[in-house]
Motif scaffolding. Structure first.
Motif, PDB file in Angstrom:
ATOM      1  N   HIS A  13       0.820  -1.197   0.000  1.00 12.61           N
ATOM      2  CA  HIS A  13       0.000   0.000   0.000  1.00 12.61           C
ATOM      3  C   HIS A  13       0.864   1.260   0.000  1.00 12.61           C
ATOM      4  CE1 HIS A  13      -3.357  -2.652   0.920  1.00 12.61           C
ATOM      5  NE2 HIS A  13      -2.659  -3.153   1.924  1.00 12.61           N
ATOM      6  N   SER A  14       0.245   2.367  -0.345  1.00  9.96           N
ATOM      7  CA  SER A  14       0.936   3.647  -0.337  1.00  9.96           C
ATOM      8  C   SER A  14       1.339   4.012   1.084  1.00  9.96           C
ATOM      9  CB  SER A  14       0.012   4.730  -0.912  1.00  9.96           C
ATOM     10  OG  SER A  14       0.624   5.990  -0.870  1.00  9.96           O
ATOM     11  N   LEU A  15       2.586   4.438   1.246  1.00 10.67           N
ATOM     12  CA  LEU A  15       3.101   4.823   2.561  1.00 10.67           C
ATOM     13  C   LEU A  15       3.411   6.320   2.549  1.00 10.67           C
ATOM     14  CD1 LEU A  15       5.619   1.888   3.184  1.00 10.67           C
ATOM     15  CD2 LEU A  15       3.326   2.136   4.147  1.00 10.67           C
ATOM     16  N   GLY A  16       2.698   7.079   3.352  1.00 10.56           N
ATOM     17  CA  GLY A  16       2.902   8.515   3.368  1.00 10.56           C
ATOM     18  C   GLY A  16       3.857   8.944   4.461  1.00 10.56           C
ATOM     19  N   VAL A  17       4.774   9.845   4.142  1.00  4.26           N
ATOM     20  CA  VAL A  17       5.610  10.457   5.175  1.00  4.26           C
ATOM     21  C   VAL A  17       5.009  11.786   5.627  1.00  4.26           C
ATOM     22  CG1 VAL A  17       7.789   9.373   4.569  1.00  4.26           C
ATOM     23  CG2 VAL A  17       7.085  11.458   3.402  1.00  4.26           C
ATOM     24  N   LEU A  18       4.004  12.267   4.899  1.00  2.00           N
ATOM     25  CA  LEU A  18       3.337  13.517   5.265  1.00  2.00           C
ATOM     26  C   LEU A  18       1.965  13.210   5.851  1.00  2.00           C
ATOM     27  CD1 LEU A  18       4.168  15.658   2.094  1.00  2.00           C
ATOM     28  CD2 LEU A  18       5.427  15.514   4.228  1.00  2.00           C
ATOM     29  N   ALA A 109       7.114   8.619  10.288  1.00  2.00           N
ATOM     30  CA  ALA A 109       7.863   7.438   9.861  1.00  2.00           C
ATOM     31  C   ALA A 109       6.943   6.568   9.009  1.00  2.00           C
ATOM     32  CB  ALA A 109       8.353   6.660  11.072  1.00  2.00           C
ATOM     33  N   PRO A 110       7.305   6.284   7.762  1.00  2.00           N
ATOM     34  CA  PRO A 110       6.430   5.475   6.915  1.00  2.00           C
ATOM     35  C   PRO A 110       6.393   4.004   7.326  1.00  2.00           C
ATOM     36  CG  PRO A 110       8.474   5.943   5.775  1.00  2.00           C
ATOM     37  CD  PRO A 110       8.511   6.726   7.048  1.00  2.00           C
ATOM     38  N   MET A 220      10.502   5.693  -4.476  1.00  7.82           N
ATOM     39  CA  MET A 220       9.091   5.530  -4.826  1.00  7.82           C
ATOM     40  C   MET A 220       8.567   4.097  -4.677  1.00  7.82           C
ATOM     41  SD  MET A 220       7.596   8.352  -5.327  1.00  7.82           S
ATOM     42  CE  MET A 220       6.157   8.073  -6.356  1.00  7.82           C
ATOM     43  N   PRO A 221       9.361   3.040  -4.966  1.00 10.37           N
ATOM     44  CA  PRO A 221       8.848   1.690  -4.713  1.00 10.37           C
ATOM     45  C   PRO A 221       8.490   1.451  -3.253  1.00 10.37           C
ATOM     46  CG  PRO A 221      10.706   1.586  -6.202  1.00 10.37           C
ATOM     47  CD  PRO A 221      10.637   3.007  -5.706  1.00 10.37           C
ATOM     48  N   LEU A 222       9.118   2.185  -2.346  1.00 13.36           N
ATOM     49  CA  LEU A 222       8.762   2.070  -0.923  1.00 13.36           C
ATOM     50  C   LEU A 222       7.499   2.864  -0.623  1.00 13.36           C
ATOM     51  CD1 LEU A 222       9.366   1.299   2.056  1.00 13.36           C
ATOM     52  CD2 LEU A 222      10.763   3.381   2.176  1.00 13.36           C
ATOM     53  N   LEU A 223       7.447   4.128  -1.036  1.00 13.57           N
ATOM     54  CA  LEU A 223       6.344   5.018  -0.654  1.00 13.57           C
ATOM     55  C   LEU A 223       5.067   4.744  -1.437  1.00 13.57           C
ATOM     56  CD1 LEU A 223       8.162   8.444  -0.224  1.00 13.57           C
ATOM     57  CD2 LEU A 223       7.545   6.786   1.529  1.00 13.57           C
ATOM     58  N   LYS A 224       5.212   4.408  -2.730  1.00 13.10           N
ATOM     59  CA  LYS A 224       4.038   4.154  -3.563  1.00 13.10           C
ATOM     60  C   LYS A 224       3.014   5.281  -3.418  1.00 13.10           C
ATOM     61  CE  LYS A 224       4.546  -0.877  -3.071  1.00 13.10           C
ATOM     62  NZ  LYS A 224       5.673  -0.844  -2.089  1.00 13.10           N
ATOM     63  N   LEU A 225       3.459   6.507  -3.595  1.00 12.72           N
ATOM     64  CA  LEU A 225       2.586   7.664  -3.398  1.00 12.72           C
ATOM     65  C   LEU A 225       1.418   7.649  -4.366  1.00 12.72           C
ATOM     66  CD1 LEU A 225       5.204  10.518  -2.907  1.00 12.72           C
ATOM     67  CD2 LEU A 225       3.965   9.253  -1.164  1.00 12.72           C
ATOM     68  N   LYS A 226       0.255   8.067  -3.869  1.00 10.69           N
ATOM     69  CA  LYS A 226      -0.922   8.192  -4.717  1.00 10.69           C
ATOM     70  C   LYS A 226      -0.890   9.560  -5.370  1.00 10.69           C
ATOM     71  CE  LYS A 226      -3.827   5.105  -1.962  1.00 10.69           C
ATOM     72  NZ  LYS A 226      -5.044   4.989  -1.136  1.00 10.69           N
ATOM     73  N   LYS A 227      -0.749   9.572  -6.690  1.00 13.73           N
ATOM     74  CA  LYS A 227      -0.576  10.827  -7.423  1.00 13.73           C
ATOM     75  C   LYS A 227      -1.936  11.470  -7.719  1.00 13.73           C
ATOM     76  CE  LYS A 227       3.391   8.562  -9.485  1.00 13.73           C
ATOM     77  NZ  LYS A 227       4.039   8.124 -10.736  1.00 13.73           N
TER      78      LYS A 227
END
Length: 227
Positions: A13-18, A109-110, A220-227
């Motif tokens: 899943h997407s991991l957000g740091v924000l 922390a993601p 990006m492979p770690l965070l998988k941000l939703k654009k």
């Protein structure tokens, strides 16, 4: 299994740091490379003008966060001698991703980790307050770096301190403490931290690129941000 595969497998899943999933945000890609001719039209010689550019970019795209920068060749480092010293060739290739968001935006922390080190890197154009976490996943140790934080983010921190996924690490700093940039997070993944503490190169020269591409792959492979 190489480092990039490890980063991808940490989460599906997407991991957000924000703010993680509790604070959904709209992301827009921002290209700051020397090949972006539209970007080169703007005067970004000061953090104030740079910040106005970022704010206008977010507004035009109806976004909360602008992101990007991995392996971008950037001209913005020419303003600082820190990246162009006598004993080092021109360092202008960006090794992490930047997340541009307002000052005091909380940083989380993601994934679970241990506080490896922290420091205020005060060179002009440098990270400013920086935190590095150490992570262990499936027998694989790696590190994540969080740069351009506020001074308050370092208060009360202790090496070895544990952080669960989603735990607040700190907040984004302003130009007076973050190396003279508009507020943003520099997020970087690192396989071998070497002997660094509270710091690690976030920009490299062309001659060093092959090593750093392997040691600091795209986050990006770690965070998988939703654009």
């Amino acid at each position: 299994m190489d480092f990039s595969e490890v980063l991808y497998k940490v989460s599906q899943h997407s991991l957000g740091v924000l703010g993680g999933q509790s604070l959904p945000k709209k992301y827009v890609h921002l290209d700051l490379s020397e090949t972006n001719t539209d970007f080169l039209k703007y005067d970004l010689s000061t953090s104030l003008k740079f910040g106005q550019f970022v704010d206008q970019y977010l507004m035009r795209h109806g976004a909360d966060v602008a992101y990007g920068g991995y392996l971008e060749v950037r001209n913005i480092y020419k303003r600082s001698s820190y990246f162009n010293t006598v004993d080092q060739s021109n360092r202008n290739i960006h090794l992490g991703i930047d997340l541009w968001s307002p000052v005091e935006t909380p940083i989380f922390a993601p994934i679970a980790g241990t506080l490896h080190s922290f420091k205020n890197n005060t060179n002009f154009g440098d990270y400013g307050p920086t935190i590095i976490l150490e992570h262990l996943y499936d027998g694989f140790t790696f590190y994540t770096l969080y740069g351009h934080l506020s001074l308050a983010s370092l208060e009360g921190k202790v090496v070895g301190q544990k952080f669960e996924a989603g735990t607040k690490l700190g907040t984004l700093g302003d130009a007076s403490v973050n190396g003279d940039y508009p507020p943003h997070l520099h997020f970087q993944t690192i396989k071998d931290i070497q002997n660094y503490t509270g710091d690690y190169p976030g920009v490299c020269a062309k001659e060093e690129l092959e090593y750093y591409k392997k040691n600091c792959p795209d986050p990006m492979p770690l965070l998988k941000l939703k654009k």
